[in-house]
Design an enzyme around this catalytic site. Sequence first.
Site, short mmCIF file in Angstrom:
data_model
loop_
_atom_site.label_atom_id
_atom_site.label_comp_id
_atom_site.label_asym_id
_atom_site.label_seq_id
_atom_site.Cartn_x
_atom_site.Cartn_y
_atom_site.Cartn_z
CB VAL A 1 13.89 -37.62 -59.53
CG1 VAL A 1 13.47 -36.37 -60.30
CG2 VAL A 1 15.39 -37.61 -59.29
CE LYS A 2 5.82 -35.44 -54.79
NZ LYS A 2 5.54 -34.74 -53.51
CB VAL A 3 8.80 -36.75 -62.66
CG1 VAL A 3 8.55 -36.22 -64.05
CG2 VAL A 3 10.30 -36.95 -62.42
CB ALA B 1 14.12 -34.15 -54.15
#
Length: 223
Positions: free
Chosen positions: A86-88, A60
């Site tokens: 968590v997509k960063v 996400a």
Amino acid sequence: MKFFIDTANLDEIKEAHDLGVLDGVTTNPSLMAKEGITGDENIIGHYKAICDIVDDNVSAEVIATDYEGIIREGEALAKLDDKIVVKVPMIKDGVKAIKYFSNNGIRTNCTLVFSAGQAILAAKAGASYVSPFIGRLDDISTNGLELIEQIVSIYQNYGFATEVLAASIRHTMHLINCAEIGADVVTCPLKVITGLLKHPLTDKGLEQFLNDHKKAQQKPAIA
């Protein structure tokens, strides 16, 4: 090799999951918009719906590009479900945030990686996954597969735990080539995964078997 599906379409996710080969999902704002998912509440609800389908690994993506914003959004996403990764983005504040998340037990996927140097930084910061974009490199006449091979080799040299997630996969040969050079994960559209099923000799052989079976079931003519 893990198979992730790159989509926000619930029907496609269900189809890939029912096939029995799906290990996760990657999404981004563009894919959400493509499905008509807008507004924070709707996006959060959609992530929850995806998590209800798959067993693990739902990437996400944060929208913020500043450190505090990335941390705030990432922590909120991680609280939705244990399956969330968590997509960063690969930016300076993104790398700092990945280190924070790693120290606090939150899995991360460092996205928009286009060089080995960027991949090294992501691994040093403790990213769970690093996502080099093969197709987008191919689009500018750069060999994306060579980058995957280079990152895999570097990670093996130093024992980095970060998994190489080949992204922007355009076709089945991309996927097969990634398997050959040791990518840990591929994320791709459903059509690429189902494309692995297809071979003309399989279709021809099955047709022949069914025709032979039909002939064997026919009653012999009475003289």
